[in-house]
Write an enzyme that holds these catalytic residues in place. Structure first.
Site, PDB file in Angstrom:
ATOM      1  N   ARG A 175      13.894  -3.269  -6.480  1.00  0.00           N
ATOM      2  CA  ARG A 175      12.516  -2.922  -6.839  1.00  0.00           C
ATOM      3  C   ARG A 175      12.418  -2.714  -8.350  1.00  0.00           C
ATOM      4  NH1 ARG A 175       9.414  -1.064  -2.617  1.00  0.00           N
ATOM      5  NH2 ARG A 175       7.690  -1.597  -4.027  1.00  0.00           N
TER       6      ARG A 175
ATOM      7  N   ASN B 274       6.184   2.288  -5.527  1.00  0.00           N
ATOM      8  CA  ASN B 274       6.631   2.007  -6.883  1.00  0.00           C
ATOM      9  C   ASN B 274       5.736   2.607  -7.961  1.00  0.00           C
ATOM     10  OD1 ASN B 274       9.024   0.844  -7.543  1.00  0.00           O
ATOM     11  ND2 ASN B 274       8.201  -1.184  -7.950  1.00  0.00           N
TER      12      ASN B 274
ATOM     13  N   ARG C  92      11.601  10.725  11.905  1.00  0.00           N
ATOM     14  CA  ARG C  92      12.427   9.938  10.985  1.00  0.00           C
ATOM     15  C   ARG C  92      11.835   9.883   9.580  1.00  0.00           C
ATOM     16  NH1 ARG C  92      12.656   6.403  15.491  1.00  0.00           N
ATOM     17  NH2 ARG C  92      11.257   4.885  14.500  1.00  0.00           N
TER      18      ARG C  92
ATOM     19  N   PRO D 190       0.834  -1.214   0.000  1.00  0.00           N
ATOM     20  CA  PRO D 190       0.000   0.000   0.000  1.00  0.00           C
ATOM     21  C   PRO D 190       0.868   1.263   0.000  1.00  0.00           C
ATOM     22  CG  PRO D 190      -0.779  -1.585   1.627  1.00  0.00           C
ATOM     23  CD  PRO D 190       0.552  -2.086   1.140  1.00  0.00           C
TER      24      PRO D 190
END
Length: 271
Positions: A261, A165, A124, A5
């Site tokens: 990826r 992605n 972060r 997600p």
């Protein structure tokens, strides 16, 4: 298949849970048993708010009571109308409200945090285009001096939170940027265009609940002949369209693996 997600999904989930559960006591349990201690602490408390930052979900039950969820690659947080059914499969956490209940399955993180720990986690993470407090100047400060390629920077959650992605492939295509362009080779005008485009797509994705990145003039149904056989062609330009003709110039979409990826781009439109 990559199904993690992206940020728009988590923001949409936060909005749904805020509407269905916030402001009322919520019964919380861990049928699987891996979140039993945390569930017992917040069980029966009022859920005061739910927020998202990138791909992270934060359920706030009170001072020092924040349930942090990261869905990861396989996580799902399904919401259904009561009465609730017996838990099926590995339900990490179940929350039950007045009219609805939700089962969390397969997350990479489900933990109880203090306010200090939650603040440290937010710190972060990079800027999230879907948050009102997003500051593009901080993103530019990181990207503008980086030697890393945009293909890496856009997926770095400490730079921009929530991009996965699909949005990486599509925003680079829509802004005509080569994925291997380094951050320091990107001028301010093109960065502003990239941030604006990414923000627009994420907002639209959160509103619709799905990713559709084609502009009207590039709808495959309008092409001669229609590109009816292309996988995902009705909603995206480049993502998972390896070898198929670019909807703008006709050049075959390229694919390579980058940092484990899949990366998709048009070598003609993105030069």
């Amino acid at each position: 298949m990559e199904v993690m997600p992206e940020g728009h999904t988590v923001h949409r989930l936060a909005r749904l849970q805020r509407r269905r559960y916030a402001g009322r006591p919520v019964a919380v349990s861990s049928p699987q048993g891996r979140f039993t201690a945390g569930a017992e602490v917040v069980d029966g408390r009022v859920l005061s708010d739910v927020e998202a930052h990138g791909k992270h979900l934060f359920q706030i039950y009170g001072p020092d009571l924040v349930v942090h969820v990261h869905l990861g690659l396989w996580g799902r947080f399904g919401n259904r109308r009561r009465p609730e059914q017996e838990p099926r499969g590995q339900v990490r956490m179940r929350m039950v409200g007045d009219e609805y209940y939700a089962d969390l399955r397969g997350p990479s993180a489900c933990e109880l945090l203090t306010d200090v720990e939650a603040t440290a986690l937010h710190a972060r993470l990079g800027e999230d285009p879907l948050r009102r407090d997003a500051d593009p100047e901080r993103v530019w400060a990181r990207i503008g001096r980086s030697r890393a390629p945009l293909a890496s920077l856009l997926m770095d959650q400490s730079v921009i939170a929530g991009v996965g992605n699909v949005f990486r492939a599509e925003t680079l295509f829509r802004t005509g940027l080569d994925p291997m362009t380094t951050g320091r080779d990107l001028d301010r005008e093109r960065f502003d265009a990239l941030w604006a485009d990414l923000s627009e797509m994420l907002v639209e994705g959160e509103r619709r609940g799905r990713i559709e990145t084609l502009r009207p003039e590039h709808d495959p149904a309008l092409l001669e002949p229609p590109d009816s056989g292309a996988v995902c062609a009705s909603v995206v330009y480049a993502y998972r369209r390896t070898g198929q003709p670019c909807l703008v110039c006709g050049t075959p979409i390229r694919h390579r693996t980058h940092q484990a990826r899949n990366l998709f781009w048009c070598p003609s439109c993105q030069d």
